[in-house]
Design a protein around this motif. Structure first.
Motif, mmCIF file in Angstrom:
data_model
loop_
_atom_site.group_PDB
_atom_site.id
_atom_site.type_symbol
_atom_site.label_atom_id
_atom_site.label_comp_id
_atom_site.label_asym_id
_atom_site.label_seq_id
_atom_site.Cartn_x
_atom_site.Cartn_y
_atom_site.Cartn_z
ATOM 1 N N VAL A 129 0.737 -1.043 -0.059
ATOM 2 C CA VAL A 129 -0.056 0.610 0.477
ATOM 3 C C VAL A 129 0.557 1.536 0.297
ATOM 4 N N SER A 148 2.493 1.625 -3.198
ATOM 5 C CA SER A 148 1.806 1.570 -4.891
ATOM 6 C C SER A 148 1.753 0.526 -5.192
ATOM 7 N N VAL A 205 -9.399 -1.598 1.880
ATOM 8 C CA VAL A 205 -9.715 -1.884 0.926
ATOM 9 C C VAL A 205 -9.274 -3.595 0.145
ATOM 10 N N VAL A 264 -7.627 2.229 -3.902
ATOM 11 C CA VAL A 264 -6.898 3.227 -3.026
ATOM 12 C C VAL A 264 -5.661 4.242 -3.286
#
Length: 536
Positions: free
Chosen positions: A186, A189, A230, A304
């Protein structure tokens, strides 16, 4: 054991079964995890609602009701999973000892112990089962209840202590490593790269191992801290599947089964949440897995970027379930439809270049012109079979026994009843729950290897498309033949002479050749059907 044909078909189980391969073993492992988690998904959803509505930052903050949040996720949910894990191994007795042993790993850790529950539940039940078999025949008459109760209590208590002191800390450390890995993805990315693994795994029915073994435990921990996660959207996003089905709807060959069945499949997939229904559309053209990955990566990237998360797992993966579980409804829709758009764009040229099997098209066309199903069509497509006994019980089996099997059973049940065979029972089951008490078992061709050893005396019908009604029609024809023979053998119509069957087969073969790619004439000069035949 006969291998199912690519187009789906019939095969009869045999007692000679080869060792399952890696894919089948992973499917079996995923099914075991799914059988522990899916029955208690309702409790996860209830926890998600209470958390979303009544915590301090919720729309209806209520300290008294919010007190349910912590104990539910810390104790109740892992105990339920441990109970189900034990129950699946050794019924109620296994469930009870599994739940007790799960308390050990819960107390031995500061994080929700879902993975620990998935270990302790079935492990304790398996040990209890072995111990019962060890001394089962030597218990004096009248002492059975005493021995059974005390043995369960002593053994489950011992396993709870082992879980507290040994297994709990190990699982907690493992969970911390996985959580750190997810956080790394996360922070850098890189989370969209998970689609490279998840999307192909879904097509091969390996998603349960990933979803229930990794995503659900980590996502629940994250939702406990942040109120949403997420991670719940990594596998549940219906966007990539919708894009694949839209590609077949818009760019599939006209009048092909894939194109005509895609709209109905899209509705069931998107609103019903049964993702398995789009898998055959990918399997018939494996390059489409690239479109699935591209759509999945797009969806994760947008989730995201826009901060989308779900409060609890979306099960099934319906757009309705997603919208109910997310506080970010508009961003979630953007991510879902963005994933669908990219999957559609990538899939379009692949679908446009795909040509369906010529023999399958010719057979379908012949049956349409004839006005009924062909008696030899199954022979030409490798699907012919006949039950040697009256058919009383039909079961449609899938991985979890809830989604595609329920839909298939509903379709089959209506067809069988409409054919006048109300005596035939049509049900649905998970593959792991199959027993050798069924006459016909309908299963996806990729799952046939797992079903066959469980039903050695049944006729197995393999399908490659849950919406492919001709397969179901062939099952009805088999019921008509088998049950008619049992009811009134003397009144049956004589079978067609072999010369008539050969003639029909020759007709189908000729049609197949006419539509095959090699014999297709472009820019020909023929002006009528006779000239066209001569020109070919």
């Amino acid at each position: 054991m006969h291998t199912p044909s690519d187009s789906g078909g019939f095969m009869t189980s045999s007692t000679t079964v080869s060792q399952p391969g890696v894919r089948v073993r992973i499917q079996q492992f995923g099914t075991k995890l799914s059988n522990m988690v899916m029955p208690v998904i309702g409790a996860f959803i209830a926890w998600g609602f209470i958390t979303a509505l009544f915590i301090e930052n919720g729309p209806f903050p209520n300290e008294t009701i919010a007190a349910l949040v912590g104990p539910t996720i810390t104790y109740l949910l892992p105990v339920l999973i441990g109970f189900m894990g034990g129950y699946n191994v050794y019924n109620i007795r296994g469930g009870v000892v599994g739940a007790m042993a799960t308390m050990g790993v819960i107390v031995g850790s500061e994080v929700p112990m879902f993975i620990g529950a998935m270990i302790m539940g079935p492990l304790t039940a398996w040990g209890m089962k072995k111990l019962d078999h060890l001394w089962g025949d030597s218990i004096p008459s009248g002492f059975e209840m005493l021995v059974n109760n005390f043995s369960a209590g002593i053994f489950s208590g011992a396993m709870a202590i082992i879980g507290l002191l040994a297994i709990g800390p190990v699982v907690a450390a493992f969970s911390s490593v996985m959580a750190a890995g997810v956080q790394f993805l996360v922070d850098n990315s890189l989370l969209p790269l998970t689609s490279i693994l998840i999307e192909p795994a879904k097509i091969l029915f390996l998603n349960n191992a990933i979803n229930h073994g990794i995503i659900t435990p980590l996502g629940t921990e994250q939702a406990l801290v942040d109120g949403k996660s997420v991670l719940f959207m990594l596998e549940a996003n219906p966007g990539p599947g919708l894009g694949i089905l839209l590609a077949w709807m818009l760019f599939g060959r006209k009048e092909s089964t894939a194109r005509t069945s895609a709209p109905g499949a899209a509705l069931i997939h998107f609103f019903g949440g049964i993702h398995e229904i789009y898998f055959p559309y990918v399997l018939m053209q494996p390059l489409l897995v690239v479109a699935c990955i591209a759509g999945g990566m797009t969806g994760v990237f947008l989730n995201v970027l826009l901060g989308v998360g779900l409060r609890a797992p979306a099960a099934p993966g319906s757009i309705i379930a997603v919208l109910i579980q997310t506080p970010d409804k508009i961003p979630a829709l953007i991510a879902v439809f963005g994933a669908a758009a990219v999957a559609l764009i990538v899939a379009a040229p692949i679908v446009r270049a795909t040509r369906s099997d010529a023999l399958g098209e010719a057979t379908a066309k012949m049956e349409d012109l004839k006005g009924k199903e062909s008696a030899v069509a199954g022979v030409l497509t490798g699907t012919a079979a006949q039950s040697t006994k009256p058919i009383e019980r039909i079961v449609f089996a899938c991985d979890a026994g809830m989604g595609s099997s329920a839909m298939g059973a509903s379709v089959l049940r209506k067809l069988v009843q409409n054919s006048g065979h109300s005596e035939v029972e049509v049900t649905n089951k998970a593959i792991s729950e199959l027993t050798d008490t069924y006459d016909v078992v309908v299963v996806h061709q990729d799952l046939a290897d797992r079903a066959s050893p469980l039903v050695p005396s049944a006729t197995i019908v393999t399908v490659d498309n849950f919406m492919n009604s001709p397969r179901y029609g062939e099952v009805v024809e088999m019921v008509n033949r088998s049950n008619a023979q049992d009811e009134d053998t003397s009144g049956l119509t004589e079978p067609a002479p072999s010369s008539e069957i050969r003639e029909e087969a020759d007709t189908i073969s000729a049609l197949a050749k006419l539509v095959s790619e090699d014999l297709t004439v472009l820019h020909g000069s023929a002006t009528d059907q006779h000239d066209a035949i001569e020109q070919v």
